[in-house]
Write a protein that holds these residues in place. Structure first.
Motif, short mmCIF file in Angstrom:
data_model
loop_
_atom_site.label_atom_id
_atom_site.label_comp_id
_atom_site.label_asym_id
_atom_site.label_seq_id
_atom_site.Cartn_x
_atom_site.Cartn_y
_atom_site.Cartn_z
N GLN A 252 0.66 -1.34 0.27
CA GLN A 252 -0.15 0.10 0.36
C GLN A 252 1.21 1.36 0.04
OE1 GLN A 252 -0.38 -2.18 2.19
NE2 GLN A 252 -2.61 -3.31 2.58
N PHE A 253 1.95 1.40 0.50
CA PHE A 253 2.63 2.30 0.75
C PHE A 253 3.58 2.93 -0.15
CE2 PHE A 253 7.39 4.22 2.09
CZ PHE A 253 6.97 5.35 2.34
N LEU A 254 3.74 1.56 -1.21
CA LEU A 254 4.18 1.71 -2.10
C LEU A 254 3.74 2.41 -3.48
CD1 LEU A 254 7.75 -0.43 -2.14
CD2 LEU A 254 7.41 1.79 -2.12
N ALA A 255 2.38 1.64 -3.26
CA ALA A 255 1.44 2.07 -4.66
C ALA A 255 0.93 3.75 -4.43
CB ALA A 255 0.44 1.61 -4.14
N ILE A 256 1.17 4.17 -2.52
CA ILE A 256 0.61 5.82 -2.41
C ILE A 256 2.07 6.67 -3.01
CG2 ILE A 256 0.26 8.00 -0.74
CD1 ILE A 256 -2.41 5.59 -1.67
N ILE A 257 3.27 5.94 -2.94
CA ILE A 257 4.73 7.09 -3.31
C ILE A 257 5.11 6.97 -4.67
CG2 ILE A 257 6.84 6.22 -3.54
CD1 ILE A 257 5.73 7.99 -0.70
N GLN A 258 4.10 5.39 -5.31
CA GLN A 258 4.44 6.16 -6.63
C GLN A 258 3.43 6.72 -7.74
OE1 GLN A 258 5.60 3.38 -8.58
NE2 GLN A 258 5.31 3.18 -10.47
N VAL A 259 2.52 6.98 -6.65
CA VAL A 259 1.26 8.17 -7.63
C VAL A 259 1.87 9.56 -7.02
CG1 VAL A 259 -1.00 9.00 -7.88
CG2 VAL A 259 -0.84 6.42 -7.75
N LEU A 260 2.22 9.82 -6.01
CA LEU A 260 2.52 10.83 -5.62
C LEU A 260 4.01 10.72 -6.14
CD1 LEU A 260 2.62 10.82 -1.61
CD2 LEU A 260 1.22 12.05 -3.44
N VAL A 261 5.13 9.88 -5.97
CA VAL A 261 6.18 10.36 -6.32
C VAL A 261 6.61 10.61 -7.77
CG1 VAL A 261 8.72 9.75 -6.57
CG2 VAL A 261 7.47 10.28 -4.37
N TYR A 262 6.44 9.30 -8.46
CA TYR A 262 6.44 9.08 -9.98
C TYR A 262 5.80 9.98 -10.94
CZ TYR A 262 10.07 5.62 -11.10
OH TYR A 262 11.18 5.03 -11.46
N ALA A 263 3.83 9.68 -10.56
CA ALA A 263 2.98 10.06 -11.91
C ALA A 263 2.75 11.94 -11.01
CB ALA A 263 1.95 9.08 -11.51
N GLY A 264 2.96 11.71 -10.06
CA GLY A 264 2.74 13.86 -9.97
C GLY A 264 4.22 13.94 -10.05
N ALA A 265 5.43 14.23 -9.51
CA ALA A 265 6.91 14.66 -9.31
C ALA A 265 7.37 14.87 -10.57
CB ALA A 265 7.51 14.69 -8.16
N ILE A 266 7.96 13.36 -10.94
CA ILE A 266 8.38 12.97 -11.89
C ILE A 266 8.29 13.73 -13.61
CG2 ILE A 266 10.36 11.42 -12.61
CD1 ILE A 266 10.64 9.94 -10.42
N MET A 267 7.20 12.99 -13.59
CA MET A 267 6.30 12.92 -14.67
C MET A 267 5.98 14.88 -14.86
SD MET A 267 6.90 10.75 -16.04
CE MET A 267 6.13 11.14 -17.31
N VAL A 268 5.49 15.21 -13.75
CA VAL A 268 5.95 16.77 -14.32
C VAL A 268 6.90 17.91 -14.65
CG1 VAL A 268 5.09 19.33 -12.81
CG2 VAL A 268 3.50 16.96 -12.51
N LEU A 269 7.90 17.15 -13.76
CA LEU A 269 9.13 17.39 -14.50
C LEU A 269 9.35 17.65 -16.25
CD1 LEU A 269 11.71 18.89 -12.95
CD2 LEU A 269 12.72 16.66 -12.79
N PHE A 270 9.33 16.34 -16.00
CA PHE A 270 9.53 15.64 -17.79
C PHE A 270 8.49 16.54 -18.57
CE2 PHE A 270 11.05 11.59 -16.38
CZ PHE A 270 11.90 11.60 -17.66
N LEU A 271 7.17 16.64 -18.09
CA LEU A 271 6.22 17.51 -18.88
C LEU A 271 6.50 19.52 -19.08
CD1 LEU A 271 2.25 16.67 -17.84
CD2 LEU A 271 3.84 16.32 -20.01
N PHE A 272 7.11 19.35 -17.95
CA PHE A 272 7.92 20.80 -17.91
C PHE A 272 9.14 21.25 -18.47
CE2 PHE A 272 10.45 23.98 -15.69
CZ PHE A 272 9.67 25.37 -15.77
#
Lengths: 173, 100
Positions: free
Chosen positions: A50-70
């Motif tokens: 559960q913890f890593l699922a939330i971290i996956q959405v927050l860090v990967y889909a949230g932070a890293i992909m926003v950086l990519f799109l930026f």
């Protein structure tokens, strides 16, 4: 029920990965990668992480992909016009290499799959925040602190690499 | 419960799609995203082993891999920006400064 959920998420992950590779527009690729990561987070939930699922959405889909799109929108990269216009030997060789690696991994999976033990009974409480944090802050405390140093070094390095070089003439760094 | 083999096979499939993406694409950003896809595929297999054995160590490794992936994405995108500033393109076939 959970089997259908797994099949749905697996098909979603594979389809979005393929769409990411073959879509010409870079922004579309990035958004397909976000979809892929959300599907993987669902798979992590099936695996009781559960913890890593939330971290996956927050860090990967949230932070890293926003950086990519930026970066994509900052650089204003145009679409690759000549991706699949003509059939090149390169695509065929790349496809063969990918299929070769895949079949090798599947072959090695088939040879050891009988030796795996049965699912342990204590796996329902493995992936909670409590269990992960308990191990992370006792047994793996030193690697955790080193991660902080790594992230700081990465931020400083990224700023140094990406900044405009302003030559004042006197500074020799 | 789904057998671990299916998770490992899915992980292998995603990894190979990432390999094909790295090989056929010329856009440096898409190559970079394919590398992220391969990292994610390995994370999936680590988590499936972890929950299969009931051992949390695999998930700790995935946690560190996430941190390293964040650092790698930041530095890699900085390098891509710097390359774009020099040759106004992120096409890796046009970056041939050190090609022999």
């Amino acid at each position: 029920m959970i089997t259908y959920f797994f099949i749905f998420l697996a098909v979603l992950a594979v389809a979005s990965a393929i769409a990411m590779v073959i879509s010409k527009n870079t922004v579309n690729s990035a958004l397909f990668l976000v979809l892929n990561m959300v599907a993987l987070a669902g798979l992590f939930l099936i695996l009781k992480a559960q913890f890593l699922a939330i971290i996956q959405v927050l860090v990967y889909a949230g932070a890293i992909m926003v950086l990519f799109l930026f970066v994509i929108m900052l650089l204003n990269v145009d679409a690759e016009a000549s991706l699949f216009n003509k059939l090149r030997v390169k695509y065929f060789v790349a496809f063969l290499l990918g299929v070769g690696v895949f079949s090798q991994i599947l072959y090695s999976l088939g040879s050891f799959s009988d030796t795996l033990p049965t699912v342990s009974p204590g796996m329902t409480s493995v992936g909670t925040v409590e269990a992960v944090g308990d191990v992370l802050f006792t047994k793996y405390l030193l690697p955790f602190e080193l991660t902080a140093i790594l992230l700081t070094a990465a931020v400083v390095g990224a700023i140094i690499v990406a900044q405009h070089k302003v030559r004042t003439g006197t500074s020799d760094d | 419960m789904i057998s671990i083999d299916w998770f490992l096979a899915l992980s292998a499939l995603l990894f190979c799609i990432g390999i094909i993406g790295v090989l056929i694409r010329k856009n440096a950003i898409v190559i970079f995203m394919s590398v992220e896809l391969m990292l994610n595929a390995v994370n999936l297999s680590l988590i499936s082993f972890s929950s299969h054995f009931g051992n949390v160590d695999g998930q700790i490794l995935v946690f560190f891999s996430l941190a390293v992936a964040a650092a790698e994405a930041v530095v890699g995108l900085a390098i891509i920006i710097s390359i774009f500033r020099n040759n106004l393109s992120v096409d890796v076939s046009k970056i041939n400064l050190m090609r022999w």
